[in-house]
Design a protein around this motif. Structure first.
Motif, PDB file in Angstrom:
ATOM      1  N   UNK A 191       0.805  -1.211   0.000  1.00 49.67           N
ATOM      2  CA  UNK A 191       0.000   0.000   0.000  1.00 49.67           C
ATOM      3  C   UNK A 191       0.849   1.279   0.000  1.00 49.67           C
ATOM      4  N   UNK A 192       2.101   1.178   0.439  1.00 52.52           N
ATOM      5  CA  UNK A 192       2.970   2.360   0.415  1.00 52.52           C
ATOM      6  C   UNK A 192       3.457   2.674  -0.994  1.00 52.52           C
ATOM      7  N   UNK A 193       3.150   1.794  -1.942  1.00 56.97           N
ATOM      8  CA  UNK A 193       3.562   2.004  -3.328  1.00 56.97           C
ATOM      9  C   UNK A 193       2.389   2.110  -4.298  1.00 56.97           C
ATOM     10  N   UNK A 194       1.250   1.519  -3.942  1.00 61.07           N
ATOM     11  CA  UNK A 194       0.167   1.410  -4.923  1.00 61.07           C
ATOM     12  C   UNK A 194      -1.178   1.959  -4.469  1.00 61.07           C
ATOM     13  N   UNK A 195      -1.275   2.490  -3.255  1.00 57.27           N
ATOM     14  CA  UNK A 195      -2.535   3.082  -2.817  1.00 57.27           C
ATOM     15  C   UNK A 195      -2.861   4.328  -3.637  1.00 57.27           C
ATOM     16  N   UNK A 196      -4.124   4.695  -3.647  1.00 48.47           N
ATOM     17  CA  UNK A 196      -4.537   5.897  -4.384  1.00 48.47           C
ATOM     18  C   UNK A 196      -3.884   7.141  -3.810  1.00 48.47           C
ATOM     19  N   UNK A 197      -3.655   7.152  -2.500  1.00 52.74           N
ATOM     20  CA  UNK A 197      -3.005   8.309  -1.876  1.00 52.74           C
ATOM     21  C   UNK A 197      -1.580   8.483  -2.383  1.00 52.74           C
ATOM     22  N   UNK A 243       0.727   4.671 -12.526  1.00 48.22           N
ATOM     23  CA  UNK A 243       0.111   4.025 -11.363  1.00 48.22           C
ATOM     24  C   UNK A 243      -0.337   2.606 -11.711  1.00 48.22           C
ATOM     25  N   UNK A 244      -0.862   2.420 -12.920  1.00 45.48           N
ATOM     26  CA  UNK A 244      -1.334   1.101 -13.345  1.00 45.48           C
ATOM     27  C   UNK A 244      -0.210   0.080 -13.358  1.00 45.48           C
ATOM     28  N   UNK A 245       1.016   0.513 -13.619  1.00 46.84           N
ATOM     29  CA  UNK A 245       2.142  -0.423 -13.586  1.00 46.84           C
ATOM     30  C   UNK A 245       2.329  -0.983 -12.177  1.00 46.84           C
ATOM     31  N   UNK A 246       2.146  -0.127 -11.178  1.00 48.07           N
ATOM     32  CA  UNK A 246       2.256  -0.588  -9.798  1.00 48.07           C
ATOM     33  C   UNK A 246       1.073  -1.492  -9.423  1.00 48.07           C
ATOM     34  N   UNK A 247      -0.110  -1.113  -9.887  1.00 50.81           N
ATOM     35  CA  UNK A 247      -1.285  -1.944  -9.629  1.00 50.81           C
ATOM     36  C   UNK A 247      -1.154  -3.303 -10.302  1.00 50.81           C
TER      37      UNK A 247
END
Length: 279
Positions: free
Chosen positions: A187-193, A205-209
């Motif tokens: 979550x420290x890499x891929x959360x919306x925040x 962001x999608x790459x992280x998701x």
């Protein structure tokens, strides 16, 4: 206990406590809709038990006042007796907070239902926020047609919440946002925040998701991912960029899912059971 579907007041009050905002709504327990817009207030900083519970009590009063003024519930006395359901961003067992990464750590050891009841005068039932969102989606939303399968609900917000269902049975407190990814919590890499804080484009962001959901897929082989949180309203910007074996869809209840699931929990006397509904 009288079945809410056959009561004179087929509504519940749901509270969704988040690291950024607190949402409170009156919820129809027949179809999971809200008869009027929920009340949203900012989560106090610091988010101590006293400050958060005070904000919750004020927001509940606002919702009740709206319901009475709009004559949504003809029997105001019945509305006054409704229990509260609370979706909480952490682990709460037997009422006691054991883990809450996105609120003040003075919450640890606090008995949440007792604190809410003292402030509001109402009985209270609590569950994890992502579990509540998943309960709502499996009952009223995107999971309705997948009750015989394995479903993972994820909420992308301040952190990443998760709810795991198999054959419509919830496995509580999965906290899969804290799986290790690249040496740190996912979550420290891929959360919306994180997307907002780092100014990431949707494609970045999608790459992280993609990495995160691929990891979940490897571990659990789900048939369906449901993606909730406020960002779900923009699902067309990032979900089509993901390549997974499982189907991945936005939450039908969007960011109301936690509120709806909490109200549903309270109406069921604290039992997190998926019931079949028409529609």
């Amino acid at each position: 206990m009288t079945d809410f579907l056959h009561s004179d007041t087929p509504y519940g009050i749901g509270i969704d406590i988040g690291g950024t905002g607190i949402k409170v709504g009156l919820v129809s327990l027949v179809d999971g809709t809200l008869p009027f817009k929920r009340v949203r207030v900012l989560t106090p900083k610091p988010a101590t038990p006293e400050a958060v519970v005070g904000a919750v009590a004020d927001a509940v009063d606002q919702v009740v006042d709206k319901a009475v003024r709009r004559k949504v519930v003809p029997d105001a006395a019945a509305l006054a007796r409704l229990p509260l359901g609370v979706a909480f961003p952490g682990v709460v067992k037997e009422g006691t907070v054991l883990f809450c990464p996105n609120l003040d750590q003075s919450w640890i050891g606090e008995h949440l239902p007792e604190a809410i009841t003292r402030a509001t005068g109402r009985s209270c039932f609590v569950m994890n926020d992502a579990d509540a969102a998943g309960l709502a989606e499996m009952t009223f939303g995107a999971g309705r047609g997948h009750r015989k399968q394995t479903v993972i609900m994820t909420t992308l917000g301040t952190g990443i919440g998760t709810a795991l269902f198999h054959d419509a049975v919830l496995v509580p407190f999965t906290e899969l946002g804290h799986l290790e990814m690249n040496g740190a919590d996912a979550e420290t890499q891929a959360a919306e925040s994180v997307k907002v804080r780092e100014g990431l484009e949707y494609a970045e962001w999608a790459q992280r998701l993609q990495q995160y959901y691929s990891m979940l897929e490897m571990l659990f082989t789900p048939d369906l991912f449901i993606v909730g949180g406020g960002i779900s309203k923009s699902h067309e910007q990032f979900l089509p960029l993901l390549r997974l074996r499982a189907e991945i869809v936005p939450a039908e209840l969007r960011n109301d899912a936690g509120t709806v699931g909490a109200a549903y929990l309270a109406a069921n006397g604290g039992r997190a059971k998926v019931r079949k509904h028409k529609g």
